[in-house]
Design a protein around this motif. Structure first.
Motif, PDB file in Angstrom:
ATOM      1  N   GLU A  29       0.836  -1.195   0.000  1.00 38.09           N
ATOM      2  CA  GLU A  29       0.000   0.000   0.000  1.00 38.09           C
ATOM      3  C   GLU A  29       0.874   1.249   0.000  1.00 38.09           C
ATOM      4  O   GLU A  29       1.962   1.244   0.584  1.00 38.09           O
ATOM      5  CB  GLU A  29      -0.904   0.000   1.237  1.00 38.09           C
ATOM      6  CG  GLU A  29      -1.821  -1.194   1.349  1.00 38.09           C
ATOM      7  CD  GLU A  29      -1.196  -2.421   2.014  1.00 38.09           C
ATOM      8  OE1 GLU A  29      -1.917  -3.424   2.196  1.00 38.09           O
ATOM      9  OE2 GLU A  29       0.006  -2.383   2.374  1.00 38.09           O
ATOM     10  N   SER A  30       0.384   2.295  -0.629  1.00 33.28           N
ATOM     11  CA  SER A  30       1.123   3.550  -0.670  1.00 33.28           C
ATOM     12  C   SER A  30       0.168   4.716  -0.780  1.00 33.28           C
ATOM     13  O   SER A  30      -1.024   4.528  -1.084  1.00 33.28           O
ATOM     14  CB  SER A  30       2.104   3.563  -1.848  1.00 33.28           C
ATOM     15  OG  SER A  30       1.412   3.480  -3.072  1.00 33.28           O
ATOM     16  N   GLY A  85      -0.199   7.168   1.709  1.00 36.85           N
ATOM     17  CA  GLY A  85      -0.556   7.774   2.978  1.00 36.85           C
ATOM     18  C   GLY A  85       0.328   8.959   3.300  1.00 36.85           C
ATOM     19  O   GLY A  85       1.252   9.297   2.556  1.00 36.85           O
ATOM     20  N   LEU A 107      -4.936   6.682  -1.999  1.00 36.30           N
ATOM     21  CA  LEU A 107      -4.175   5.477  -1.678  1.00 36.30           C
ATOM     22  C   LEU A 107      -4.154   4.527  -2.866  1.00 36.30           C
ATOM     23  O   LEU A 107      -5.154   4.378  -3.573  1.00 36.30           O
ATOM     24  CB  LEU A 107      -4.786   4.769  -0.478  1.00 36.30           C
ATOM     25  CG  LEU A 107      -4.939   5.594   0.801  1.00 36.30           C
ATOM     26  CD1 LEU A 107      -5.453   4.703   1.931  1.00 36.30           C
ATOM     27  CD2 LEU A 107      -3.653   6.279   1.186  1.00 36.30           C
ATOM     28  N   CYS A 126      -2.711   0.509  -4.231  1.00 29.82           N
ATOM     29  CA  CYS A 126      -2.367  -0.842  -3.805  1.00 29.82           C
ATOM     30  C   CYS A 126      -1.670  -1.540  -4.961  1.00 29.82           C
ATOM     31  O   CYS A 126      -2.195  -1.548  -6.082  1.00 29.82           O
ATOM     32  CB  CYS A 126      -3.647  -1.584  -3.423  1.00 29.82           C
ATOM     33  SG  CYS A 126      -3.455  -3.327  -3.003  1.00 29.82           S
ATOM     34  N   TYR A 156      -4.937  -0.640   4.766  1.00 32.61           N
ATOM     35  CA  TYR A 156      -4.505  -1.844   4.079  1.00 32.61           C
ATOM     36  C   TYR A 156      -5.470  -2.191   2.950  1.00 32.61           C
ATOM     37  O   TYR A 156      -6.667  -1.941   3.057  1.00 32.61           O
ATOM     38  CB  TYR A 156      -4.494  -3.043   5.036  1.00 32.61           C
ATOM     39  CG  TYR A 156      -3.680  -2.884   6.280  1.00 32.61           C
ATOM     40  CD1 TYR A 156      -4.215  -2.279   7.409  1.00 32.61           C
ATOM     41  CD2 TYR A 156      -2.376  -3.379   6.356  1.00 32.61           C
ATOM     42  CE1 TYR A 156      -3.476  -2.156   8.579  1.00 32.61           C
ATOM     43  CE2 TYR A 156      -1.631  -3.269   7.518  1.00 32.61           C
ATOM     44  CZ  TYR A 156      -2.191  -2.656   8.621  1.00 32.61           C
ATOM     45  OH  TYR A 156      -1.450  -2.539   9.775  1.00 32.61           O
ATOM     46  N   THR A 199      -0.269   1.567   4.878  1.00 33.18           N
ATOM     47  CA  THR A 199       0.222   2.926   4.716  1.00 33.18           C
ATOM     48  C   THR A 199      -0.443   3.800   5.780  1.00 33.18           C
ATOM     49  O   THR A 199      -1.653   3.751   5.976  1.00 33.18           O
ATOM     50  CB  THR A 199      -0.035   3.455   3.289  1.00 33.18           C
ATOM     51  OG1 THR A 199       0.579   4.731   3.129  1.00 33.18           O
ATOM     52  CG2 THR A 199      -1.509   3.531   2.932  1.00 33.18           C
ATOM     53  N   GLN A 200       0.372   4.571   6.464  1.00 34.48           N
ATOM     54  CA  GLN A 200      -0.118   5.378   7.576  1.00 34.48           C
ATOM     55  C   GLN A 200      -0.796   6.646   7.062  1.00 34.48           C
ATOM     56  O   GLN A 200      -0.214   7.399   6.268  1.00 34.48           O
ATOM     57  CB  GLN A 200       1.033   5.762   8.508  1.00 34.48           C
ATOM     58  CG  GLN A 200       0.652   6.689   9.647  1.00 34.48           C
ATOM     59  CD  GLN A 200      -0.215   6.008  10.694  1.00 34.48           C
ATOM     60  OE1 GLN A 200       0.104   4.911  11.143  1.00 34.48           O
ATOM     61  NE2 GLN A 200      -1.303   6.669  11.089  1.00 34.48           N
TER      62      GLN A 200
END
Length: 115
Positions: A6-7, A9, A20, A22, A94, A109-110
């Motif tokens: 995941e990216s 964030g 976001l 995935c 997620y 990813t936060q």
């Protein structure tokens, strides 16, 4: 074995937006509904949005009208557009199949919403 990454964030102010993405190291079966989950500190992981193969979407009440899930049909991975973010959206996000997560969980990813 499929690995999910995941990216997208980050830290955003209340009212802001994030998108976001995935990525999957292997092939995601197109028959699966895919979704976005989140886990806030001290809370259980929850499904916030899902999208079927036919692009039918479903949202948790807490995000409906603010989040939009879509699907990259060439890769069968989900995307999540998050608008009007609130501090309570702060969590690790997620992607996975839904409602049953059949793939191994990625690191997530936060997303932090704070002024």
């Amino acid at each position: 074995q499929v690995q999910l990454v995941e990216s997208g964030g980050g830290l955003v102010q209340p009212g802001g937006s994030l998108r976001l993405s995935c990525a999957a190291s292997g092939s995601i079966n197109s028959i699966y509904t895919m979704g976005w989950y989140r886990q806030a500190p001290g809370k259980q992981r929850e499904l916030v949005a899902s999208i079927t193969r036919g692009s039918r979407t479903n949202y948790a009440d807490s995000v409906r009208g603010r989040f939009t899930i879509s699907r990259d049909n060439t890769k069968n991975t989900p995307l999540l557009q998050m608008n009007s973010l609130k501090p309570e959206d702060t969590a690790v996000y997620y992607c996975n199949s839904a409602p049953a997560a059949i793939y191994s969980w990625g690191q997530g990813t936060q997303v932090t919403v704070s002024s």
